[in-house]
Design an enzyme around this catalytic site. Structure first.
Site, PDB file in Angstrom:
ATOM      1  N   ASP A  49     -18.216   0.096 -22.678  1.00  0.00           N
ATOM      2  CA  ASP A  49     -18.787  -0.305 -21.369  1.00  0.00           C
ATOM      3  C   ASP A  49     -18.267   0.214 -20.409  1.00  0.00           C
ATOM      4  O   ASP A  49     -18.748   0.186 -19.209  1.00  0.00           O
ATOM      5  CB  ASP A  49     -19.157  -1.892 -21.565  1.00  0.00           C
ATOM      6  CG  ASP A  49     -18.204  -2.767 -21.523  1.00  0.00           C
ATOM      7  OD1 ASP A  49     -17.148  -2.442 -21.774  1.00  0.00           O
ATOM      8  OD2 ASP A  49     -18.428  -3.850 -21.470  1.00  0.00           O
ATOM      9  N   ASP A  88     -19.811  -1.079 -27.764  1.00  0.00           N
ATOM     10  CA  ASP A  88     -19.569  -2.235 -26.894  1.00  0.00           C
ATOM     11  C   ASP A  88     -20.837  -2.811 -26.512  1.00  0.00           C
ATOM     12  O   ASP A  88     -21.986  -2.309 -26.227  1.00  0.00           O
ATOM     13  CB  ASP A  88     -18.949  -1.779 -25.526  1.00  0.00           C
ATOM     14  CG  ASP A  88     -17.641  -2.329 -25.557  1.00  0.00           C
ATOM     15  OD1 ASP A  88     -17.269  -3.130 -26.069  1.00  0.00           O
ATOM     16  OD2 ASP A  88     -16.892  -1.648 -24.733  1.00  0.00           O
ATOM     17  N   GLU A 187      -6.294  -6.048 -25.377  1.00  0.00           N
ATOM     18  CA  GLU A 187      -6.173  -5.010 -24.281  1.00  0.00           C
ATOM     19  C   GLU A 187      -5.248  -5.795 -23.365  1.00  0.00           C
ATOM     20  O   GLU A 187      -5.065  -6.990 -23.289  1.00  0.00           O
ATOM     21  CB  GLU A 187      -7.347  -4.984 -23.600  1.00  0.00           C
ATOM     22  CG  GLU A 187      -7.461  -4.435 -22.232  1.00  0.00           C
ATOM     23  CD  GLU A 187      -8.539  -3.685 -21.550  1.00  0.00           C
ATOM     24  OE1 GLU A 187      -9.671  -3.854 -22.280  1.00  0.00           O
ATOM     25  OE2 GLU A 187      -8.595  -3.193 -20.325  1.00  0.00           O
TER      26      GLU A 187
HETATM   27  O1  KIV Z   1     -14.804  -0.458 -22.513  1.00  0.00           O
HETATM   28  C1  KIV Z   1     -13.888   0.266 -23.064  1.00  0.00           C
HETATM   29  O2  KIV Z   1     -13.895   1.437 -22.921  1.00  0.00           O
HETATM   30  C2  KIV Z   1     -13.093  -0.377 -23.654  1.00  0.00           C
HETATM   31  C3  KIV Z   1     -11.757  -0.023 -23.930  1.00  0.00           C
HETATM   32  C4  KIV Z   1     -11.004  -0.411 -22.499  1.00  0.00           C
HETATM   33  C5  KIV Z   1     -11.016  -0.429 -24.963  1.00  0.00           C
HETATM   34  O3  KIV Z   1     -13.249  -1.605 -24.239  1.00  0.00           O
END
Ligand code: KIV
Length: 272
Positions: A49, A88, A187
């Protein structure tokens, strides 16, 4: 039952089996052309996301919709035949209840062909992770710095700075694994804590700004390529596409101004 499974597609099981053999390579992808390039090199392509900020210039990931994620996952699927595709779940599409999460995760998988979803949360999301996993939705759990919690955290501050935070994040890792998550994305977390979590886990950990000890690493591709000239401090830029794109755009503009482009060879001339 007759089946026609692709033999070469990476699966959650094949990613898990890399643990202890070699580091797992993960990158974000949002579009078909990018997926076509990255597919050969990445075990996992995450339709993150983060696309809200990277592609749409949003201030945070909170404005991203389920439709955005489905549309971009469809694009990535068209460009990929090897990597495991993880999508996501955006803010507000899974936190209300396990049923809400299942309804929306099933939509993502049915409409895009994605192989797994990622959602943010630890102990508080364990019930939802179990609900999804038991019903056929593989879940990567995202713990540590959780960008969808930016307003609760009061900014993007790295996590695990003190014993209380470290205990909470370690408990999150245990809870999501017990609930059935197939992988943990960590993260923005203190390196020693990520190492302890990785040592204690029986499932792969994928780190971003989480030190060297995780089973795999992920970066936002535009950060890694240097499209974004001001990436977070944990990023290594493996190219300077920002500089190269400026140079190319300036060269194009100059050529048009000077009538050096197009030339007669760039046009259509009918043969008489
Ligand atoms: O949304 C995304 O790209 C992520 C990364 C920071 C791992 O969750």
């Amino acid at each position: 039952m007759s089946t026609s499974h692709s033999q070469s597609r990476t699966t959650v099981r094949s990613v898990a089996s890399l643990r202890g053999k070699r580091p797992i390579v993960a990158l974000t992808a949002y579009t078909t052309p990018m997926a076509k390039i990255l597919d050969a090199y990445a075990d996992i392509l995450l339709v993150g996301d983060s696309l809200g900020m990277v592609l749409y210039g949003m201030e945070s990931t909170l404005g991203v919709t389920l439709e955005d994620m489905i549309r971009h996952t469809q694009a990535v699927m068209r460009g990929s035949h090897k990597a495991l595709i993880v999508t996501d779940m955006p803010f507000g599409t899974y936190q209300a209840s396990p049923e809400q999460a299942y309804h929306n995760a099933a939509r993502v998988m049915k409409e895009s062909g994605s192989h797994a979803v990622k959602l943010e949360g630890g102990v508080e999301m364990a019930e939802t992770i179990a609900f999804l996993t038991q019903r056929g939705v593989p879940v990567m759990a995202h713990i540590g710095l959780m960008p969808q919690h930016v307003h609760v955290m009061g900014g993007y501050r790295y996590q695990g700075r003190n014993a209380t935070e470290a205990q909470r994040i370690a408990a999150d890792a245990r809870a999501v694994e017990e609930a059935g998550a197939w992988a943990i994305l960590i993260e923005g977390t203190e390196a020693a804590l990520s190492e302890t979590i990785t040592q204690n886990a029986a499932i792969p950990t994928i780190g971003i700004g989480a030190g060297v000890a995780c089973d795999g690493q992920i970066l936002v591709t535009e950060d890694m390529l240097g499209v974004n000239p001001n990436p977070p401090s944990f990023v290594q830029q493996f190219a300077d596409l920002h500089g190269q794109m400026h140079h190319a755009a300036a060269s194009y503009a100059r050529a048009v101004h000077e009538r050096a482009f197009p030339t007669s060879k760039h046009g259509y001339v009918s043969k008489k």
